[in-house]
Design an enzyme around this catalytic site. Structure first.
Site, PDB file in Angstrom:
ATOM      1  N   THR A   6       0.838  -1.202   0.000  1.00  0.00           N
ATOM      2  CA  THR A   6       0.000   0.000   0.000  1.00  0.00           C
ATOM      3  C   THR A   6       0.870   1.247   0.000  1.00  0.00           C
ATOM      4  O   THR A   6       2.014   1.211   0.456  1.00  0.00           O
ATOM      5  CB  THR A   6      -0.950   0.039   1.218  1.00  0.00           C
ATOM      6  OG1 THR A   6      -1.792   1.194   1.120  1.00  0.00           O
ATOM      7  CG2 THR A   6      -0.205   0.094   2.540  1.00  0.00           C
ATOM      8  N   ASN A   8      -0.522   3.778   1.500  1.00  0.00           N
ATOM      9  CA  ASN A   8      -1.272   4.470   2.550  1.00  0.00           C
ATOM     10  C   ASN A   8      -0.803   4.025   3.950  1.00  0.00           C
ATOM     11  O   ASN A   8      -1.067   2.899   4.365  1.00  0.00           O
ATOM     12  CB  ASN A   8      -2.757   4.155   2.327  1.00  0.00           C
ATOM     13  CG  ASN A   8      -3.667   4.882   3.270  1.00  0.00           C
ATOM     14  OD1 ASN A   8      -3.316   5.156   4.412  1.00  0.00           O
ATOM     15  ND2 ASN A   8      -4.861   5.178   2.801  1.00  0.00           N
ATOM     16  N   LYS A  11      -3.290   2.587   6.613  1.00  0.00           N
ATOM     17  CA  LYS A  11      -3.650   1.167   6.550  1.00  0.00           C
ATOM     18  C   LYS A  11      -2.636   0.321   7.320  1.00  0.00           C
ATOM     19  O   LYS A  11      -3.002  -0.617   8.027  1.00  0.00           O
ATOM     20  CB  LYS A  11      -3.679   0.701   5.093  1.00  0.00           C
ATOM     21  CG  LYS A  11      -4.809   1.261   4.254  1.00  0.00           C
ATOM     22  CD  LYS A  11      -4.750   0.642   2.856  1.00  0.00           C
ATOM     23  CE  LYS A  11      -5.887   1.098   1.968  1.00  0.00           C
ATOM     24  NZ  LYS A  11      -5.804   0.484   0.620  1.00  0.00           N
ATOM     25  N   GLU A  30      -4.488  -0.938 -10.899  1.00  0.00           N
ATOM     26  CA  GLU A  30      -5.869  -1.140 -10.441  1.00  0.00           C
ATOM     27  C   GLU A  30      -6.731  -1.367 -11.672  1.00  0.00           C
ATOM     28  O   GLU A  30      -7.082  -0.418 -12.363  1.00  0.00           O
ATOM     29  CB  GLU A  30      -6.354   0.066  -9.619  1.00  0.00           C
ATOM     30  CG  GLU A  30      -5.556   0.223  -8.339  1.00  0.00           C
ATOM     31  CD  GLU A  30      -6.402   0.678  -7.147  1.00  0.00           C
ATOM     32  OE1 GLU A  30      -7.620   0.875  -7.288  1.00  0.00           O
ATOM     33  OE2 GLU A  30      -5.803   0.851  -6.071  1.00  0.00           O
ATOM     34  N   ASP A  59      -7.492  -3.548  -0.581  1.00  0.00           N
ATOM     35  CA  ASP A  59      -8.291  -2.637  -1.396  1.00  0.00           C
ATOM     36  C   ASP A  59      -9.595  -2.347  -0.666  1.00  0.00           C
ATOM     37  O   ASP A  59     -10.269  -3.271  -0.207  1.00  0.00           O
ATOM     38  CB  ASP A  59      -8.565  -3.229  -2.788  1.00  0.00           C
ATOM     39  CG  ASP A  59      -8.953  -2.148  -3.792  1.00  0.00           C
ATOM     40  OD1 ASP A  59      -8.519  -0.991  -3.625  1.00  0.00           O
ATOM     41  OD2 ASP A  59      -9.698  -2.441  -4.737  1.00  0.00           O
ATOM     42  N   PHE A 162      -8.040   8.370   8.479  1.00  0.00           N
ATOM     43  CA  PHE A 162      -7.627   8.902   7.180  1.00  0.00           C
ATOM     44  C   PHE A 162      -8.808   8.787   6.222  1.00  0.00           C
ATOM     45  O   PHE A 162      -9.860   8.237   6.568  1.00  0.00           O
ATOM     46  CB  PHE A 162      -6.398   8.142   6.654  1.00  0.00           C
ATOM     47  CG  PHE A 162      -6.646   6.679   6.412  1.00  0.00           C
ATOM     48  CD1 PHE A 162      -7.073   6.226   5.170  1.00  0.00           C
ATOM     49  CD2 PHE A 162      -6.459   5.744   7.429  1.00  0.00           C
ATOM     50  CE1 PHE A 162      -7.308   4.879   4.942  1.00  0.00           C
ATOM     51  CE2 PHE A 162      -6.692   4.383   7.210  1.00  0.00           C
ATOM     52  CZ  PHE A 162      -7.119   3.947   5.961  1.00  0.00           C
ATOM     53  N   LYS A 183     -11.303   1.860  16.185  1.00  0.00           N
ATOM     54  CA  LYS A 183     -11.695   1.740  14.772  1.00  0.00           C
ATOM     55  C   LYS A 183     -11.536   0.284  14.326  1.00  0.00           C
ATOM     56  O   LYS A 183     -12.432  -0.284  13.699  1.00  0.00           O
ATOM     57  CB  LYS A 183     -10.857   2.684  13.894  1.00  0.00           C
ATOM     58  CG  LYS A 183     -11.214   2.562  12.412  1.00  0.00           C
ATOM     59  CD  LYS A 183     -10.415   3.479  11.492  1.00  0.00           C
ATOM     60  CE  LYS A 183     -10.588   3.035  10.035  1.00  0.00           C
ATOM     61  NZ  LYS A 183      -9.731   3.754   9.096  1.00  0.00           N
ATOM     62  N   ARG A 189     -11.693  -2.985   7.738  1.00  0.00           N
ATOM     63  CA  ARG A 189     -10.320  -3.489   7.716  1.00  0.00           C
ATOM     64  C   ARG A 189     -10.035  -4.360   8.937  1.00  0.00           C
ATOM     65  O   ARG A 189      -9.413  -5.409   8.819  1.00  0.00           O
ATOM     66  CB  ARG A 189      -9.319  -2.323   7.655  1.00  0.00           C
ATOM     67  CG  ARG A 189      -7.857  -2.775   7.621  1.00  0.00           C
ATOM     68  CD  ARG A 189      -6.913  -1.677   7.182  1.00  0.00           C
ATOM     69  NE  ARG A 189      -7.256  -1.215   5.857  1.00  0.00           N
ATOM     70  CZ  ARG A 189      -7.975  -0.116   5.616  1.00  0.00           C
ATOM     71  NH1 ARG A 189      -8.363   0.659   6.612  1.00  0.00           N
ATOM     72  NH2 ARG A 189      -8.301   0.221   4.392  1.00  0.00           N
TER      73      ARG A 189
HETATM   74  P1  ITT Z   1      -3.370   2.000  -1.745  1.00  0.00           P
HETATM   75  O1  ITT Z   1      -4.214   1.693  -2.972  1.00  0.00           O
HETATM   76  O2  ITT Z   1      -1.954   2.358  -2.069  1.00  0.00           O
HETATM   77  O3  ITT Z   1      -3.467   0.938  -0.697  1.00  0.00           O
HETATM   78  P2  ITT Z   1      -5.412   4.008  -1.217  1.00  0.00           P
HETATM   79  O4  ITT Z   1      -5.552   4.968  -0.085  1.00  0.00           O
HETATM   80  O5  ITT Z   1      -5.629   4.533  -2.610  1.00  0.00           O
HETATM   81  O6  ITT Z   1      -3.971   3.327  -1.061  1.00  0.00           O
HETATM   82  P3  ITT Z   1      -7.736   2.269  -1.565  1.00  0.00           P
HETATM   83  O7  ITT Z   1      -7.739   2.349  -3.046  1.00  0.00           O
HETATM   84  O8  ITT Z   1      -8.004   0.950  -0.941  1.00  0.00           O
HETATM   85  O9  ITT Z   1      -6.341   2.768  -0.962  1.00  0.00           O
HETATM   86  O10 ITT Z   1      -8.733   3.284  -0.921  1.00  0.00           O
HETATM   87  C1  ITT Z   1      -9.850   3.766  -1.589  1.00  0.00           C
HETATM   88  C2  ITT Z   1     -10.263   5.053  -0.948  1.00  0.00           C
HETATM   89  O11 ITT Z   1     -10.903   4.765   0.284  1.00  0.00           O
HETATM   90  C3  ITT Z   1      -9.138   6.034  -0.650  1.00  0.00           C
HETATM   91  O12 ITT Z   1      -9.665   7.316  -0.914  1.00  0.00           O
HETATM   92  C4  ITT Z   1      -8.869   5.849   0.843  1.00  0.00           C
HETATM   93  O13 ITT Z   1      -8.447   7.044   1.449  1.00  0.00           O
HETATM   94  C5  ITT Z   1     -10.247   5.437   1.341  1.00  0.00           C
HETATM   95  N1  ITT Z   1     -10.156   4.509   2.465  1.00  0.00           N
HETATM   96  C6  ITT Z   1      -9.630   3.255   2.464  1.00  0.00           C
HETATM   97  N2  ITT Z   1      -9.717   2.715   3.676  1.00  0.00           N
HETATM   98  C7  ITT Z   1     -10.320   3.636   4.459  1.00  0.00           C
HETATM   99  C8  ITT Z   1     -10.675   3.691   5.815  1.00  0.00           C
HETATM  100  O14 ITT Z   1     -10.396   2.694   6.637  1.00  0.00           O
HETATM  101  N3  ITT Z   1     -11.288   4.776   6.279  1.00  0.00           N
HETATM  102  C9  ITT Z   1     -11.553   5.817   5.469  1.00  0.00           C
HETATM  103  N4  ITT Z   1     -11.230   5.869   4.187  1.00  0.00           N
HETATM  104  C10 ITT Z   1     -10.609   4.784   3.680  1.00  0.00           C
END
Ligand code: ITT
Length: 205
Positions: A6, A8, A11, A30, A59, A162, A183, A189
Site C-alpha cells: 500500500t 497508505n 492502513k 488497479e 483494497d 484517514f 476503529k 479493515r
Molecule cells: P493503496 O491503494 O496504495 O493501498 P489508497 O488509499 O488509494 O492506497 P484504496 O484504493 O483501498 O487505498 O482506498 C480507496 C479510498 O478509500 C481512498 O480514498 C482511501 O483514502 C479510502 N479509504 C480506504 N480505507 C479507508 C478507511 O479505513 N477509512 C476511510 N477511508 C478509507
C-alpha cells in the site's frame, strides 16, 4: 516478512495491530472492475511477481446506498477529485445516508490454498486457459479476506484516521473520532484483518 502492499500509511498502522508486516509501497495496476476483490486479487499477483515474497494487498471502498454503491471501486479517485466534503454534501441531498465500507485483503505467496470459508481467486487461470493471460502472474492463486462495516454519511468530525473517516459515522461516532484500537474493533479493515491474522498464524505454524 509479510509485505503489506500500500501507499497508505494509515492502513499499515491499523494492520500492525494484527500482524507483523513491512510496508511495500508498490503501486500495482488497479484494473477496471466493479468488484474490489477482483481488483485486489489482480494487484496481489502483480505485487507478488515484483516482490518474490508473500504479499498482502488491501483494497477498500465506500459504498453509498442512495448512490447505488458509488463511489465503490472509484473511492480513491473520488476522494482526490471531489474530496470527502463534497461527497458528504451530495449524500445529504438524498433520502437515506446509509453507507458501507468494504475492505478486501488479497494474500499471495505463490502456493495453493486449502479450502476454507474464505474464497480463493483463480481468475487468471481461466484467462490463461483462454489464451488471454497477461504478465501479472497468471495462474497464481490468491486468497481473499473481506470485512464490511455499515454506517451513515455525516458532516465531517474528528481528527484521527484517514480518507473518508471524518464523514463515516458508526453508532454515533465517526471513524475519525476513534483511536486505532476502537476503529479496528468495528471497521471493515479490522474485520478482514482479524480473519486473515487467524488464518495466517495457523498457516505459519
Ligand atoms: P493503496 O491503494 O496504495 O493501498 P489508497 O488509499 O488509494 O492506497 P484504496 O484504493 O483501498 O487505498 O482506498 C480507496 C479510498 O478509500 C481512498 O480514498 C482511501 O483514502 C479510502 N479509504 C480506504 N480505507 C479507508 C478507511 O479505513 N477509512 C476511510 N477511508 C478509507
Amino acid at each position: 516478512m509479510l509485505r503489506y502492499v500500500t501507499t497508505n500509511e494509515g492502513k499499515v498502522r491499523e494492520a500492525r495491530e494484527y500482524i507483523e508486516c513491512e510496508q511495500f509501497e508498490y503501486d500495482y495496476t488497479e484494473i477496471q472492475s466493479s468488484d474490489i476483490g477482483t481488483v485486489a486479487a489482480h494487484g496481489a499477483r502483480e505485487a507478488y511477481r515484483e516482490a518474490g515474497e508473500p504479499v498482502l494487498v488491501d483494497d477498500a471502498g465506500l459504498f453509498v446506498d442512495a448512490l447505488e454503491g458509488f463511489p465503490g471501486p472509484y473511492s480513491s479517485y473520488v476522494e482526490d477529485t471531489l474530496g470527502i466534503e463534497r461527497v458528504q454534501r451530495l449524500v445529504a441531498e438524498e433520502e437515506t445516508r446509509r453507507a458501507a465500507f468494504r475492505c478486501v485483503l488479497a494474500y499471495c505467496d505463490g502456493e495453493d490454498f486449502a479450502a476454507s470459508p474464505d474464497p480463493v481467486d483463480r481468475e487468471n487461470r481461466a484467462l490463461a486457459a483462454a489464451g488471454d493471460e497477461d504478465e501479472s502472474g497468471a495462474g497464481v492463486p490468491v486468497k481473499l479476506f473481506e470485512g464490511t462495516v455499515r454506517g451513515r454519511i455525516v458532516p465531517p468530525r474528528g481528527e484521527g484516521g484517514f480518507g473518508y473517516d471524518p464523514i463515516f459515522e458508526h453508532e454515533g461516532t465517526t471513524m475519525a473520532e476513534m483511536g486505532v484500537d476502537e476503529k479496528n474493533a468495528i471497521s471493515h479493515r479490522g474485520r478482514a484483518l482479524a480473519k486473515f491474522g487467524e488464518w495466517y498464524h495457523e498457516r505459519s505454524e
